[in-house]
Motif scaffolding. Structure first.
Motif, PDB file in Angstrom:
ATOM      1  N   PRO A  48       0.835  -1.215   0.000  1.00 16.43           N
ATOM      2  CA  PRO A  48       0.000   0.000   0.000  1.00 16.43           C
ATOM      3  C   PRO A  48       0.866   1.261   0.000  1.00 16.43           C
ATOM      4  CG  PRO A  48      -0.775  -1.576   1.629  1.00 16.43           C
ATOM      5  CD  PRO A  48       0.546  -2.091   1.129  1.00 16.43           C
ATOM      6  N   GLU A  56      -7.695  -3.918  -9.450  1.00 21.07           N
ATOM      7  CA  GLU A  56      -7.186  -4.528  -8.221  1.00 21.07           C
ATOM      8  C   GLU A  56      -7.725  -5.941  -8.058  1.00 21.07           C
ATOM      9  OE1 GLU A  56      -7.086  -3.163  -3.590  1.00 21.07           O
ATOM     10  OE2 GLU A  56      -6.748  -1.635  -5.133  1.00 21.07           O
ATOM     11  N   PRO A  68      -8.349  -8.241  -5.071  1.00 24.33           N
ATOM     12  CA  PRO A  68      -8.385  -8.581  -3.649  1.00 24.33           C
ATOM     13  C   PRO A  68      -8.363 -10.099  -3.464  1.00 24.33           C
ATOM     14  CG  PRO A  68     -10.515  -7.724  -4.377  1.00 24.33           C
ATOM     15  CD  PRO A  68      -9.570  -7.613  -5.537  1.00 24.33           C
ATOM     16  N   HIS A 114      -6.326 -13.352  -8.206  1.00 18.36           N
ATOM     17  CA  HIS A 114      -5.286 -12.949  -7.250  1.00 18.36           C
ATOM     18  C   HIS A 114      -4.208 -14.036  -7.195  1.00 18.36           C
ATOM     19  CE1 HIS A 114      -3.787 -11.230  -3.376  1.00 18.36           C
ATOM     20  NE2 HIS A 114      -3.505 -12.496  -3.134  1.00 18.36           N
ATOM     21  N   ILE A 153      -0.756  -5.901  -2.372  1.00 16.45           N
ATOM     22  CA  ILE A 153      -1.925  -5.718  -3.224  1.00 16.45           C
ATOM     23  C   ILE A 153      -1.550  -6.179  -4.625  1.00 16.45           C
ATOM     24  CG2 ILE A 153      -3.474  -4.007  -4.248  1.00 16.45           C
ATOM     25  CD1 ILE A 153      -2.911  -2.368  -1.594  1.00 16.45           C
ATOM     26  N   TYR A 190      -2.567  -6.726  -8.596  1.00 18.98           N
ATOM     27  CA  TYR A 190      -3.418  -6.038  -9.559  1.00 18.98           C
ATOM     28  C   TYR A 190      -2.980  -6.397 -10.968  1.00 18.98           C
ATOM     29  CZ  TYR A 190       0.525  -2.767  -9.994  1.00 18.98           C
ATOM     30  OH  TYR A 190       1.760  -2.214 -10.205  1.00 18.98           O
TER      31      TYR A 190
END
Length: 148
Positions: free
Chosen positions: A51, A88, A90, A99, A130, A132
């Motif tokens: 982040p 993104e 998650p 992911h 994260i 993406y």
């Protein structure tokens, strides 16, 4: 030397050869460019980040640009620019499989967590990486050709 446009297939081939590119995002009229490790799969460029400003900005404005090049010398280079959309991934619900795909693809590369400051397993203070992808909207490329 002459400059020539690259075909879509040449652009994708150059992207698939690479693993570090520059990611540009913008917020409130200010640009921000950072190096990222990536993997190309189909028309998606997978990456991850801890982040920070880059993620915040891409969440606010998902329109991004990726630039990758291969430079041997002043007369022998190729460069690709991708315009795309930040998506993104998650680690829950419908995005979980994608992911995990991103994680798996990136793990195939040595030192894939660089240029981030730590590996995704180093989750200091409970911070998680994260994952993406950048959905390719437009891709262009140019290369230098030596004239004989």
């Amino acid at each position: 030397m002459r400059i020539a446009d690259m075909t879509m297939n040449e652009c994708l081939a150059l992207l698939s050869e690479g693993h570090v590119a520059r990611l540009a995002c913008a917020n409130a009229g200010k640009p921000y460019v950072v190096p990222v490790h990536y993997v190309l799969a189909g028309r998606r460029i997978y990456s991850f980040s801890m982040p920070g400003m880059k993620i915040s900005w891409m969440r606010d404005n998902p329109q991004v640009c990726i630039q990758h090049d291969s430079i041997k010398d002043a007369c022998n280079w190729r460069s690709v620019v991708v315009h795309g959309l930040y998506r993104e991934l998650p680690d829950n619900g419908h995005a979980h499989a994608e992911h995990m795909k991103a994680w798996e693809l990136l793990q195939r590369r040595p030192n894939w967590w660089e240029p981030g400051s730590c590996t995704p397993n180093d989750q200091a203070g409970g911070t998680k990486p994260i994952f993406y992808f950048i959905e390719i909207v437009d891709i262009t490329g140019r290369r230098a050709l030596e004239e004989s």
